[in-house]
Design a protein around this motif. Structure first.
Motif, short mmCIF file in Angstrom:
data_model
loop_
_atom_site.label_atom_id
_atom_site.label_comp_id
_atom_site.label_asym_id
_atom_site.label_seq_id
_atom_site.Cartn_x
_atom_site.Cartn_y
_atom_site.Cartn_z
N TYR A 237 0.82 -1.22 0.00
CA TYR A 237 0.00 0.00 0.00
C TYR A 237 0.85 1.26 0.00
O TYR A 237 0.62 2.17 -0.80
N GLU A 238 1.84 1.33 0.89
CA GLU A 238 2.65 2.55 0.99
C GLU A 238 3.44 2.79 -0.29
O GLU A 238 3.58 3.93 -0.73
N ALA A 239 3.96 1.71 -0.88
CA ALA A 239 4.71 1.86 -2.12
C ALA A 239 3.81 2.36 -3.25
O ALA A 239 4.21 3.20 -4.05
N ALA A 240 2.57 1.84 -3.31
CA ALA A 240 1.63 2.28 -4.34
C ALA A 240 1.26 3.74 -4.14
O ALA A 240 1.20 4.52 -5.10
N LYS A 241 1.02 4.13 -2.90
CA LYS A 241 0.66 5.52 -2.62
C LYS A 241 1.81 6.47 -2.96
O LYS A 241 1.61 7.53 -3.56
N GLN A 274 1.32 -2.47 -9.90
CA GLN A 274 2.23 -1.59 -10.65
C GLN A 274 2.58 -2.21 -11.99
O GLN A 274 2.96 -3.38 -12.08
N LEU A 275 2.43 -1.40 -13.02
CA LEU A 275 2.80 -1.79 -14.39
C LEU A 275 4.03 -0.99 -14.80
O LEU A 275 4.01 0.24 -14.79
N GLN A 276 5.09 -1.69 -15.14
CA GLN A 276 6.27 -1.07 -15.73
C GLN A 276 6.37 -1.57 -17.17
O GLN A 276 6.35 -2.78 -17.40
N TYR A 295 -1.53 1.46 -10.03
CA TYR A 295 -2.96 1.37 -9.76
C TYR A 295 -3.23 1.09 -8.28
O TYR A 295 -2.43 0.44 -7.60
N ARG A 296 -4.38 1.59 -7.83
CA ARG A 296 -4.91 1.22 -6.52
C ARG A 296 -6.38 0.81 -6.69
O ARG A 296 -6.97 1.05 -7.73
#
Length: 330
Positions: A237-241, A274-276, A295-296
């Motif tokens: 969560y923290e990495a996505a935010k 996450q899409l790279q 994305y979240r």
């Protein structure tokens, strides 16, 4: 005794059949180069609704060459969770009303840079046509701009739906190579495989002989040599935010009303997606370049019906006029 063995065998088969798809081990995966790898990790569950409420959305890579960015800047008005930012604190981000690409980006070949420049001039004169506002199929990576996405995972395929102004569908075959001769198509030929907890999708054969052939909303064209590799993984969560906060330094964060609910759910603290992706096309670019989409989980829980040809909510902050006949046809 034989009957007991047969009964145990039936129990074993039933247990195998009842095993959930996403708890199975990764099968032999055939990569784009037709090489095979034997996976041992469980397939991650990427299914469900995802959103990234940023316009036009590509995040710059942490290092290396990245995509074209907007030359015109404006203040960001919301943070990653949708809370208002003070006018003096909001970072300068791309102006959502003027998508004028930086045609000096070194990834662009001279002829590609010229197209981006002319596209920007049209934007400043009132708006440039693109696959979205002209209701055409959206190729990768252009299609990643969509705020809403839903992924369906199956043992032999992946189906991805995209949503905002229109609804688009991609289909990915798993554990198969590209055909020896790929017939160009709107979305290209996409094959995928799992590398541990990462889903890798390789796409070639994207139709270039078409109107509005561009890799993003700033207008860079592509050729038949376009090759896109996507890598999807779950992140905390923290990495996505934090990644979405970085996105907010370059891309405009759409307000909830304009995003039609495709904004992160503030109560959801689970993993993000996450899409790279990497783009190669030696016919249009001087070098490969990459970008990220994070994305979240969104507020919406179901699709709304949206048909581009009949959709008046096409342009940012205003509706288009509904065509009306001056006189009856009969």
């Amino acid at each position: 005794m034989r009957g007991q063995r047969d009964f145990l065998l039936l129990l074993m088969l039933a247990a195998m059949i009842a095993t959930p798809i996403f708890a199975q081990n990764v099968p032999i995966a055939v990569g784009p180069d037709n090489s095979s790898t034997q996976g041992t990790a469980s397939i991650p569950d990427f299914s469900g609704f995802w959103s990234h409420p940023y316009w036009p959305g590509f995040e710059q890579p942490l290092s290396g060459p990245g995509p074209v960015v907007n030359k015109f800047r404006g203040r960001q008005i919301l943070d990653a969770d949708g809370r208002p930012l003070a006018a003096e604190n909001g970072p300068l981000t791309g102006d959502p009303d003027r998508l004028v690409g930086d045609f000096a980006n070194p990834i662009l070949k001279p002829e590609t840079a010229e197209v981006v420049k002319k596209h920007g001039e049209l934007e400043l004169r009132g708006g440039a046509p693109n696959p979205t506002n002209q209701c055409w199929p959206e190729p990768v990576p252009y299609i990643f701009w969509n705020l809403g996405m839903q992924m369906f995972q199956h043992p032999d395929r992946i189906t991805i739906l995209y949503h905002f102004f229109d609804q688009q569908v991609r289909r990915v075959r798993l554990n198969q190579p590209h055909p020896a001769q790929v017939t160009p198509s709107w979305y290209g030929d996409s094959v995928g495989h799992y590398e541990g907890d990462v889903l890798v999708i390789d796409t070639v054969g994207i139709k270039a002989d078409r109107p509005f052939a561009m890799v993003d909303m700033f207008g860079p064209p592509y050729t038949q040599a376009l090759h896109v590799v996507e890598r999807y993984r779950l992140v905390d969560y923290e990495a996505a935010k934090q990644a979405q906060e970085r996105a907010g330094k370059e891309n405009f964060r759409m307000p909830p009303d304009l995003a039609e609910g495709w904004v992160p759910d503030p109560n959801y603290k689970g993993k993000g997606l996450q899409l790279q992706f990497t783009v190669e096309d030696d016919g249009a670019f001087t070098m490969p370049w990459s970008a990220t989409i994070t994305y979240r989980r969104p507020m919406v829980t179901e699709w709304g019906e949206n048909i581009c040809a009949q959709n008046i909510h096409v342009y940012y902050a205003k509706d288009t006029a509904v065509p009306r006949a001056e006189k009856p046809d009969f």
